[in-house]
Design a protein around this motif. Structure first.
Motif, PDB file in Angstrom:
ATOM      1  N   GLY A 188       2.226  -5.357 -11.679  1.00 41.40           N
ATOM      2  CA  GLY A 188       3.322  -6.119 -11.078  1.00 41.40           C
ATOM      3  C   GLY A 188       3.429  -5.868  -9.582  1.00 41.40           C
ATOM      4  N   LEU A 189       3.317  -4.614  -9.176  1.00 39.62           N
ATOM      5  CA  LEU A 189       3.367  -4.275  -7.751  1.00 39.62           C
ATOM      6  C   LEU A 189       2.182  -4.911  -7.022  1.00 39.62           C
ATOM      7  CD1 LEU A 189       4.302  -0.997  -6.061  1.00 39.62           C
ATOM      8  CD2 LEU A 189       2.091  -1.993  -5.529  1.00 39.62           C
ATOM      9  N   LEU A 190       1.000  -4.848  -7.632  1.00 39.34           N
ATOM     10  CA  LEU A 190      -0.193  -5.424  -6.995  1.00 39.34           C
ATOM     11  C   LEU A 190      -0.016  -6.925  -6.781  1.00 39.34           C
ATOM     12  CD1 LEU A 190      -3.013  -3.573  -8.961  1.00 39.34           C
ATOM     13  CD2 LEU A 190      -2.248  -3.112  -6.630  1.00 39.34           C
ATOM     14  N   ARG A 191       0.561  -7.594  -7.767  1.00 40.37           N
ATOM     15  CA  ARG A 191       0.782  -9.037  -7.640  1.00 40.37           C
ATOM     16  C   ARG A 191       1.863  -9.347  -6.604  1.00 40.37           C
ATOM     17  NH1 ARG A 191       0.525 -10.435 -14.033  1.00 40.37           N
ATOM     18  NH2 ARG A 191      -1.748 -10.549 -14.179  1.00 40.37           N
TER      19      ARG A 191
ATOM     20  N   TRP B 256       0.835  -1.216   0.000  1.00 37.58           N
ATOM     21  CA  TRP B 256       0.000   0.000   0.000  1.00 37.58           C
ATOM     22  C   TRP B 256       0.864   1.258   0.000  1.00 37.58           C
ATOM     23  CZ3 TRP B 256      -4.545  -0.005  -1.768  1.00 37.58           C
ATOM     24  CH2 TRP B 256      -5.439  -1.055  -1.537  1.00 37.58           C
ATOM     25  N   ARG B 257       1.936   1.228   0.805  1.00 39.39           N
ATOM     26  CA  ARG B 257       2.810   2.396   0.877  1.00 39.39           C
ATOM     27  C   ARG B 257       3.452   2.681  -0.483  1.00 39.39           C
ATOM     28  NH1 ARG B 257       7.830   3.396   1.254  1.00 39.39           N
ATOM     29  NH2 ARG B 257       8.484   1.246   1.550  1.00 39.39           N
ATOM     30  N   LYS B 258       3.969   1.645  -1.121  1.00 40.94           N
ATOM     31  CA  LYS B 258       4.622   1.834  -2.421  1.00 40.94           C
ATOM     32  C   LYS B 258       3.626   2.265  -3.493  1.00 40.94           C
ATOM     33  CE  LYS B 258       8.662  -1.071  -1.775  1.00 40.94           C
ATOM     34  NZ  LYS B 258       9.449  -2.207  -2.248  1.00 40.94           N
ATOM     35  N   LEU B 259       2.449   1.648  -3.486  1.00 36.84           N
ATOM     36  CA  LEU B 259       1.433   2.021  -4.476  1.00 36.84           C
ATOM     37  C   LEU B 259       1.005   3.474  -4.281  1.00 36.84           C
ATOM     38  CD1 LEU B 259      -0.345   0.916  -6.797  1.00 36.84           C
ATOM     39  CD2 LEU B 259      -2.090   0.439  -5.059  1.00 36.84           C
ATOM     40  N   THR B 260       0.799   3.858  -3.036  1.00 42.97           N
ATOM     41  CA  THR B 260       0.400   5.238  -2.729  1.00 42.97           C
ATOM     42  C   THR B 260       1.485   6.218  -3.157  1.00 42.97           C
ATOM     43  OG1 THR B 260      -0.969   4.489  -0.886  1.00 42.97           O
ATOM     44  CG2 THR B 260      -0.320   6.808  -0.887  1.00 42.97           C
ATOM     45  N   LEU B 261       2.729   5.899  -2.873  1.00 43.67           N
ATOM     46  CA  LEU B 261       3.847   6.763  -3.254  1.00 43.67           C
ATOM     47  C   LEU B 261       3.915   6.924  -4.774  1.00 43.67           C
ATOM     48  CD1 LEU B 261       6.063   8.345  -1.825  1.00 43.67           C
ATOM     49  CD2 LEU B 261       7.560   6.377  -2.127  1.00 43.67           C
ATOM     50  N   ARG B 262       3.757   5.831  -5.488  1.00 40.64           N
ATOM     51  CA  ARG B 262       3.794   5.898  -6.958  1.00 40.64           C
ATOM     52  C   ARG B 262       2.679   6.781  -7.505  1.00 40.64           C
ATOM     53  NH1 ARG B 262       5.154  -0.170  -9.271  1.00 40.64           N
ATOM     54  NH2 ARG B 262       7.199  -0.387  -8.291  1.00 40.64           N
ATOM     55  N   TRP B 263       1.462   6.593  -6.976  1.00 42.58           N
ATOM     56  CA  TRP B 263       0.344   7.408  -7.472  1.00 42.58           C
ATOM     57  C   TRP B 263       0.513   8.876  -7.084  1.00 42.58           C
ATOM     58  CZ3 TRP B 263      -3.024   6.758 -11.186  1.00 42.58           C
ATOM     59  CH2 TRP B 263      -3.310   5.465 -11.631  1.00 42.58           C
ATOM     60  N   ALA B 264       1.055   9.134  -5.916  1.00 39.51           N
ATOM     61  CA  ALA B 264       1.289  10.521  -5.501  1.00 39.51           C
ATOM     62  C   ALA B 264       2.252  11.203  -6.467  1.00 39.51           C
ATOM     63  CB  ALA B 264       1.834  10.561  -4.073  1.00 39.51           C
ATOM     64  N   PHE B 265       3.343  10.522  -6.807  1.00 37.18           N
ATOM     65  CA  PHE B 265       4.287  11.090  -7.772  1.00 37.18           C
ATOM     66  C   PHE B 265       3.648  11.237  -9.154  1.00 37.18           C
ATOM     67  CE2 PHE B 265       7.834   9.847  -4.861  1.00 37.18           C
ATOM     68  CZ  PHE B 265       8.433  11.096  -4.791  1.00 37.18           C
TER      69      PHE B 265
ATOM     70  N   ALA C  44      -4.490  12.515 -24.252  1.00 37.65           N
ATOM     71  CA  ALA C  44      -3.192  12.176 -23.661  1.00 37.65           C
ATOM     72  C   ALA C  44      -3.318  11.789 -22.196  1.00 37.65           C
ATOM     73  CB  ALA C  44      -2.212  13.336 -23.818  1.00 37.65           C
ATOM     74  N   ILE C  45      -4.072  12.545 -21.425  1.00 37.37           N
ATOM     75  CA  ILE C  45      -4.149  12.296 -19.983  1.00 37.37           C
ATOM     76  C   ILE C  45      -4.773  10.932 -19.677  1.00 37.37           C
ATOM     77  CG2 ILE C  45      -5.186  13.069 -17.808  1.00 37.37           C
ATOM     78  CD1 ILE C  45      -2.827  14.748 -18.688  1.00 37.37           C
ATOM     79  N   MET C  46      -5.895  10.617 -20.316  1.00 42.05           N
ATOM     80  CA  MET C  46      -6.559   9.340 -20.037  1.00 42.05           C
ATOM     81  C   MET C  46      -5.671   8.146 -20.428  1.00 42.05           C
ATOM     82  SD  MET C  46      -9.189   7.893 -18.650  1.00 42.05           S
ATOM     83  CE  MET C  46     -10.454   9.142 -18.555  1.00 42.05           C
ATOM     84  N   PRO C  47      -5.095   8.119 -21.639  1.00 40.54           N
ATOM     85  CA  PRO C  47      -4.195   6.998 -21.962  1.00 40.54           C
ATOM     86  C   PRO C  47      -2.970   6.925 -21.047  1.00 40.54           C
ATOM     87  CG  PRO C  47      -4.880   8.112 -23.974  1.00 40.54           C
ATOM     88  CD  PRO C  47      -5.361   8.944 -22.820  1.00 40.54           C
ATOM     89  N   LEU C  48      -2.402   8.082 -20.682  1.00 45.62           N
ATOM     90  CA  LEU C  48      -1.270   8.078 -19.750  1.00 45.62           C
ATOM     91  C   LEU C  48      -1.673   7.457 -18.407  1.00 45.62           C
ATOM     92  CD1 LEU C  48       0.479  11.560 -20.114  1.00 45.62           C
ATOM     93  CD2 LEU C  48       1.554   9.324 -20.348  1.00 45.62           C
ATOM     94  N   THR C  49      -2.836   7.831 -17.926  1.00 43.15           N
ATOM     95  CA  THR C  49      -3.318   7.318 -16.636  1.00 43.15           C
ATOM     96  C   THR C  49      -3.580   5.816 -16.715  1.00 43.15           C
ATOM     97  OG1 THR C  49      -4.268   9.478 -16.131  1.00 43.15           O
ATOM     98  CG2 THR C  49      -5.058   7.618 -14.828  1.00 43.15           C
ATOM     99  N   MET C  50      -4.206   5.387 -17.818  1.00 44.67           N
ATOM    100  CA  MET C  50      -4.472   3.948 -17.974  1.00 44.67           C
ATOM    101  C   MET C  50      -3.166   3.160 -18.074  1.00 44.67           C
ATOM    102  SD  MET C  50      -7.717   3.806 -20.518  1.00 44.67           S
ATOM    103  CE  MET C  50      -9.369   4.119 -19.932  1.00 44.67           C
ATOM    104  N   ALA C  51      -2.213   3.687 -18.826  1.00 44.52           N
ATOM    105  CA  ALA C  51      -0.919   3.010 -18.965  1.00 44.52           C
ATOM    106  C   ALA C  51      -0.219   2.928 -17.612  1.00 44.52           C
ATOM    107  CB  ALA C  51      -0.043   3.737 -19.984  1.00 44.52           C
ATOM    108  N   PHE C  52      -0.280   4.003 -16.837  1.00 42.00           N
ATOM    109  CA  PHE C  52       0.341   3.997 -15.517  1.00 42.00           C
ATOM    110  C   PHE C  52      -0.340   2.975 -14.611  1.00 42.00           C
ATOM    111  CE2 PHE C  52       0.846   5.414 -11.142  1.00 42.00           C
ATOM    112  CZ  PHE C  52       2.227   5.500 -11.068  1.00 42.00           C
TER     113      PHE C  52
END
Length: 195
Positions: free
Chosen positions: A185-188, A134-143, A171-179
């Motif tokens: 991998g992190l979720l798994r 959760w910490r890593k996922l949150t950090l990634r989304w924050a950045f 651009a924003i929607m595809p970037l967000t989906m790609a991210f």
């Protein structure tokens, strides 16, 4: 040979629900793009506001709730869209993505500083991750949200209004989906088993 019980058929209702959720979230952006292209940014903004309200109501009716992120974004669309129309100044609607993404980034970073993953609060029923996950996922989304805020600032200040609208939609929607897909991998890796 794989057991037949292991290969579950795709749930048709779940697929329909996901498509409806996508339509509810993307619909207002499509309306914004089309009306802006055919008329101008002010008509596009007004249509965006109406479509956003319809989207929020549809989400409540179809799914029984309005998710936090679309709700925050919707309120900002109404506030900044209203300022855009009232003052006839398109800077407000252009600033909206910067402010929304910056708010999400600050909230996620702030939660981590307070020892709390806000993503766990929002998505804890969907994903079962370790605290480190959760910490890593949150950090990634924050950045990522901070990156989107900075990117929006650069784009709206350097291109035409029509190009900015296209950037916002295409651009924003595809970037967000790609991210989001890149986080699988992190979720798994940090998924907690319920043995």
């Amino acid at each position: 040979m794989a057991n037949e019980a292991d290969s579950k058929p795709v749930d048709g209702q779940a697929v329909r629900d996901q498509l409806l959720k996508l339509l509810v979230e993307v619909g207002p952006l499509a309306v914004f793009f089309i009306v802006n292209a055919r008329v101008n940014i002010y008509w596009g903004t007004g249509a965006f506001m109406v479509a956003t309200l319809i989207s929020l109501v549809a989400s409540r009716i179809l799914f029984g709730r309005i998710p936090v992120m679309p709700l925050v974004s919707g309120v900002c669309v109404l506030v900044f869209g209203g300022l855009t129309l009232w003052l006839q100044d398109d800077h407000f609607i252009k600033l909206k993505p910067t402010i929304v993404n910056a708010l999400f980034a600050v909230a996620l970073f702030g939660g981590l500083l307070a020892g709390q993953s806000l993503l766990k609060v929002v998505f804890g029923e969907v994903f079962n991750l370790t605290e480190e996950g959760w910490r890593k996922l949150t950090l990634r989304w924050a950045f990522f949200f901070a990156f989107l805020a900075i990117l929006n600032e650069i784009v709206w200040r350097t291109v035409s209004t029509d190009t900015w609208v296209s950037f916002k939609v295409f651009a924003i929607m595809p970037l967000t989906m790609a991210f989001a897909v890149a986080q699988v991998g992190l979720l798994r890796k940090y998924e907690q088993t319920t043995d």
